[in-house]
Enzyme design. Structure first.
Site, PDB file in Angstrom:
ATOM      1  CG  LEU A  10      -2.018  -1.073   1.148  1.00  0.00           C
ATOM      2  CD1 LEU A  10      -2.744  -1.325   2.333  1.00  0.00           C
ATOM      3  CD2 LEU A  10      -2.724  -1.413  -0.217  1.00  0.00           C
ATOM      4  CB  CYS A  11       4.543   1.983  -0.297  1.00  0.00           C
ATOM      5  SG  CYS A  11       5.025   1.749   1.591  1.00  0.00           S
ATOM      6  CG  HIS A  12       1.086   6.928  -1.959  1.00  0.00           C
ATOM      7  ND1 HIS A  12       0.804   6.716  -0.797  1.00  0.00           N
ATOM      8  CD2 HIS A  12      -0.052   6.938  -2.682  1.00  0.00           C
ATOM      9  CE1 HIS A  12      -0.637   6.619  -0.474  1.00  0.00           C
ATOM     10  NE2 HIS A  12      -1.063   7.293  -1.554  1.00  0.00           N
ATOM     11  CG  MET A  17       6.578   2.489   4.856  1.00  0.00           C
ATOM     12  SD  MET A  17       6.836   1.498   6.200  1.00  0.00           S
ATOM     13  CE  MET A  17       7.606  -0.135   5.323  1.00  0.00           C
ATOM     14  CD  GLU A  18       9.272   5.497   0.542  1.00  0.00           C
ATOM     15  OE1 GLU A  18       8.950   5.824   1.534  1.00  0.00           O
ATOM     16  OE2 GLU A  18       8.276   4.891  -0.391  1.00  0.00           O
ATOM     17  CG  ASP A  57      24.140 -11.985  -2.188  1.00  0.00           C
ATOM     18  OD1 ASP A  57      24.234 -13.223  -2.179  1.00  0.00           O
ATOM     19  OD2 ASP A  57      24.581 -11.218  -3.123  1.00  0.00           O
TER      20      ASP A  57
END
Lengths: 266, 150
Positions: free
Chosen positions: A74-76, A112-113, A127
């Site tokens: 639901l992130c823009h 969120m970013e 990794d």
């Protein structure tokens, strides 16, 4: 408080931000990856098979921030104006600490970013190093600060050491607080000293003082918890009953003794 | 005469109030301290001022009394704010009235020097990269020592 990603029927939906004001928004997130000291040494020296680990992880973090909307439902999609990833090598804890800062002028927050950037940077570090160390642990991915927007600024409170044991106790006996009728010296720690010691106020039974002075009080406090050694720092000031005092200032029952750092008002 | 408060103040209003009905005052010096957006670190978003209630008031009163004993003053007003303040906000106001300008200038300077080194206030700055307590300045101590022992 309610969850903005749920509509009135409790279903997930994307928040309409069209009517929100554009403001400058910034978010900072951090996390770390703990590894064997030998792995950390290889990473710092550039001796790992996949090459320059930190540069790769930095690019990975930046790319991830830009693609957050593809990963989190639901992130823009946002036009970020800045993404920066910083790494700090912490040899004492044997870990790489990552910090991501995202900024934009827009209608929705960028935490969120920043969180995605840190997560992917840490995954990339895993990794890049997994050929020599599979025990690495990614930990404590968290938002540090967020500014701009309607919900106001947020800053994570700095973590405190475990609070100093302050209660009166004797072996085999647990008491909560002090008995009302015990004459006490009331100790306060103020400002930065309060945060550093993790203590605000405590009462010391007057009869426990071998020497009835500020120095005697400090001695009792040190016996209780070695962290009170910090009170002997020459920068730490003290006031007895709200008047500046020193180690030699005499104390009587019910006195208020405050310890604090140099003043910085005005 | 002194106030420690969360609310903002208006230097103009305070000055008018101090001068109300007085014709013996020949000079009034007003100092206002403001929150800068840079200090130990750039990009200061705000600061929180902590104090030691009770001692703060008595320390400020003692400083004003000391000033009154050194200069012939006809009125002193000190307001110091506490709590959260943003860049540009006024923090402190010192108004000193006297018959002559020299006493007013010097007493105002003296009160600020003593306030910065003796009144129990502490500033915690909030920046984009975290919070920190403001460290004391050696120059403030030097400034306060200019006035000799009290």
């Amino acid at each position: 408080m309610s969850l903005t990603h749920l509509n009135t029927r409790g279903e997930a939906h994307m928040v309409d931000v069209a009517d929100k004001a554009e403001t400058r928004r910034e978010a900072r997130a951090s996390g770390y990856i703990t590894m064997q000291p030998a792995t950390l040494a290889l990473l710092s020296a550039g001796g790992l098979p996949k090459g320059d680990v930190l540069a790769t992880a930095r690019i990975a973090g930046i790319q991830a921030a830009k693609r957050t909307h593809e990963l989190i439902p639901l992130c823009h999609m946002l036009a970020l104006s800045k993404v920066s990833i910083d790494f700090e090598i912490n040899e004492t804890e044997s870990r790489v600490e990552a910090t991501a800062t995202c900024r934009l002028s827009g209608r929705t927050g960028v935490e969120m970013e920043a969180l995605t950037a840190v997560s992917v940077a840490c995954l990339t570090l895993y990794d890049m190093c997994k050929a020599v160390d599979k025990d690495m642990i990614i930990g404590e991915i968290k938002l540090e600060a967020k500014t701009g927007g309607k919900s106001g600024d947020y800053y994570r409170e700095p973590e405190r050491d475990s609070p100093i044991v302050t209660g009166e106790y004797r072996s085999g006996e647990v008491t909560v607080g002090l008995r009302q009728d015990t004459p006490c010296v009331h100790v306060k720690c103020l400002a930065e000293l309060r945060e550093r010691l993790g203590i605000n106020e405590l009462d010391v039974p007057f009869e426990s003082l071998k020497e009835q002075t500020v120095a005697g009080l400090k001695a009792i406090l040190r016996e209780r918890d070695e962290r009170f050694f910090q009170l002997d720092d020459s920068r730490v000031l003290c006031a007895v009953n709200q008047v500046m005092g020193s180690d030699g200032t005499p104390l009587t029952a019910d006195d208020e003794v405050a310890f604090f750092p140099p003043v910085t008002g005005g | 005469m002194i106030d420690v408060q969360h609310a903002a103040f208006d230097p103009g209003f305070e000055q008018t109030k101090l001068l109300q009905g007085r014709q013996d005052i020949g000079a009034i010096v007003s100092f206002t301290g403001l929150v800068r957006d840079f200090n130990e670190k750039p990009d200061i978003l705000g600061m929180t001022l902590e104090h030691y209630p009770g001692m703060t008031e008595s320390a400020l009163n003692a400083i004003v009394e000391e000033a009154e004993s050194r200069w012939p003053l006809q009125g002193v007003r000190v307001i110091h704010r506490v709590g959260y303040l943003a860049p540009g906000d006024p923090i402190v106001l010192v108004l000193v009235a006297s018959a002559h300008r020299r006493a007013a200038f010097e007493a105002c300077d003296f009160i600020m020097d003593y306030l910065k080194t003796r009144a129990p206030f502490w500033k915690k700055e909030h920046t984009a990269s975290g919070h920190h307590w403001v460290a004391e300045r050696a120059s403030d101590q030097r400034d306060a020592r200019r006035w000799g022992e009290s």
